[in-house]
Design a protein around this motif. Structure first.
Motif, PDB file in Angstrom:
ATOM      1  N   ASP A  30       0.768  -1.032  -0.164  1.00  0.00           N
ATOM      2  CA  ASP A  30       0.050   0.113   0.092  1.00  0.00           C
ATOM      3  C   ASP A  30       1.150   1.120   0.010  1.00  0.00           C
ATOM      4  N   LEU A  31       1.312   1.684  -1.048  1.00  0.00           N
ATOM      5  CA  LEU A  31       2.083   2.908  -1.233  1.00  0.00           C
ATOM      6  C   LEU A  31       1.218   4.108  -0.797  1.00  0.00           C
ATOM      7  N   THR A  32       0.046   4.226  -0.499  1.00  0.00           N
ATOM      8  CA  THR A  32      -0.565   5.263   0.164  1.00  0.00           C
ATOM      9  C   THR A  32      -0.444   5.499   1.635  1.00  0.00           C
ATOM     10  N   GLY A  33       0.048   4.211   2.150  1.00  0.00           N
ATOM     11  CA  GLY A  33       0.263   4.510   3.736  1.00  0.00           C
ATOM     12  C   GLY A  33      -0.834   3.477   4.104  1.00  0.00           C
ATOM     13  N   SER A  34      -0.681   2.355   4.776  1.00  0.00           N
ATOM     14  CA  SER A  34      -1.420   1.563   5.184  1.00  0.00           C
ATOM     15  C   SER A  34      -1.732   2.085   6.786  1.00  0.00           C
ATOM     16  N   GLU A  35      -2.927   1.446   7.379  1.00  0.00           N
ATOM     17  CA  GLU A  35      -3.362   2.207   8.767  1.00  0.00           C
ATOM     18  C   GLU A  35      -2.319   1.711   9.764  1.00  0.00           C
ATOM     19  N   SER A  36      -1.790   0.464   9.605  1.00  0.00           N
ATOM     20  CA  SER A  36      -0.624   0.199  10.635  1.00  0.00           C
ATOM     21  C   SER A  36       0.474   1.394  10.575  1.00  0.00           C
ATOM     22  N   LEU A  37       1.041   1.522   9.332  1.00  0.00           N
ATOM     23  CA  LEU A  37       1.924   2.468   9.083  1.00  0.00           C
ATOM     24  C   LEU A  37       1.710   3.993   9.554  1.00  0.00           C
ATOM     25  N   ARG A  38       0.400   4.358   9.395  1.00  0.00           N
ATOM     26  CA  ARG A  38       0.062   5.803   9.682  1.00  0.00           C
ATOM     27  C   ARG A  38      -0.019   5.663  11.056  1.00  0.00           C
ATOM     28  N   ARG A  39      -0.305   4.602  12.051  1.00  0.00           N
ATOM     29  CA  ARG A  39      -0.429   4.445  13.291  1.00  0.00           C
ATOM     30  C   ARG A  39       0.789   4.428  14.036  1.00  0.00           C
TER      31      ARG A  39
END
Length: 322
Positions: free
Chosen positions: A206-215
């Motif tokens: 997910d190059l938009t940034g997955s939820e776990s990355l954004r958290r």
């Protein structure tokens, strides 16, 4: 479906984890928590690391090449010239594994991954072609993708020369993203008949940034989570609309079997979980295993969990190629 629920479902197919294995992993994680996290969005970091890799490799003899266990080739396709590090197993070959190294798309090379690719060659009785693609320190991820697509198109056209008929595509972290995009490219152009499977270790889809990355925070182990998101934001403007979103948002129907392995403590664990869910929904042949107490890139750490993860991937690949 939220990632937590997905993780509960995905881990059903995991090998059993012993108390000792989990305890050792926690102890190593406590040590990793004391170390500075790597900021993948800082290009001077990548250039420095790449310079150090090149310097060390220029001083250390390339033993696999000298022993005839590996050779360097150049793939020429679509106006691109891409280096390949080809590793031979002992005895017969079941097929060809095409490997894309990790390094946040901006660092690393094929030789650096010998510790991963050579065991695969021997344990899976498969030829390995590790791709030396363009590292996008210039933020030109589009050039990186062109290199990867060109190299695999060339390999598909030269399977007879390598005396194999079946291919597995895969990689680690950013390399798994590249492998997925190559698979989608071959599938879209009717060239994926030889592809028997896809493998991912801690992949980013997910190059938009997955939820776990954004958290994630700066306290995530090994890599700084917010910097990983900024790295994506630097790289994606060079890509077309769908590729800028990542393979998670592509049509995944009609694809070959897939194995995705992830670490529960990885800032991008959602990428593997959601990719597994969509692949399973659209093609019905995906497996996902989430390893507890495992950070990003855990398969390279000196733990039993790492050995188990690498062994699981090798067993799966051997079964697919057999």
């Amino acid at each position: 479906m939220r990632a937590a629920a997905l993780a509960d479902n995905a881990i059903e197919g995991a090998p059993p984890f012993t108390t000792h294995e989990l305890s050792r992993a926690r102890k190593l994680n406590a040590f990793l928590a004391l170390l500075p996290r790597y900021h993948v969005d800082r290009r001077w970091n990548a250039k420095l690391v790449q310079t150090m890799i090149g310097a060390v490799q220029s001083l250390v003899p390339d033993a696999p090449i000298r022993r005839g266990e590996a050779m360097n080739r150049v793939a020429v396709a679509n106006g691109r010239r891409v280096g390949l590090r080809v590793i031979h197993p002992d005895g017969f070959c079941r097929g060809l594994y095409v490997h894309f190294h990790g390094g946040a798309w901006v660092m690393g090379n094929a030789r650096l991954d010998d510790g991963i690719t050579r065991p695969i060659a021997q344990h899976c009785q498969t030829l390995v072609a590790a791709v030396d693609f363009h590292n996008a320190v210039d933020d030109r991820l589009d050039i990186t993708l062109r290199d990867c697509k060109a190299s695999v198109e060339w390999l598909v056209e030269h399977l007879g020369e390598f005396q194999v008929k079946r291919i597995v595509l895969g990689g680690e972290s950013s390399g798994a993203h590249l492998a997925a995009e190559v698979l989608l490219h071959l599938h879209e152009h009717g060239k994926a008949e030889a592809v028997a499977g896809f493998v991912s270790m801690c992949g980013g889809f997910d190059l938009t940034g997955s939820e776990s990355l954004r958290r994630s925070t700066s306290e995530s182990l090994v890599i700084n989570g917010p910097s990983a998101l900024r790295n994506l934001q630097r790289l994606t403007p060079s890509l077309s609309a769908r590729e800028a979103e990542g393979p998670l948002f592509a049509d995944l129907s009609g694809l070959p079997p897939a194995l995705l392995i992830a670490g529960a403590l990885d800032p991008i664990v959602d990428d593997s979980l959601l990719m597994w869910q969509r692949w399973q929904q659209q093609s019905g042949n995906a497996e996902c295993v989430v390893f507890p107490n495992a950070p990003h890139g855990f398969n390279r750490l000196p733990t039993k969990l790492a050995a188990k993860a690498n062994g699981l991937l090798q067993e799966w690949m051997s079964r697919i190629l057999a």
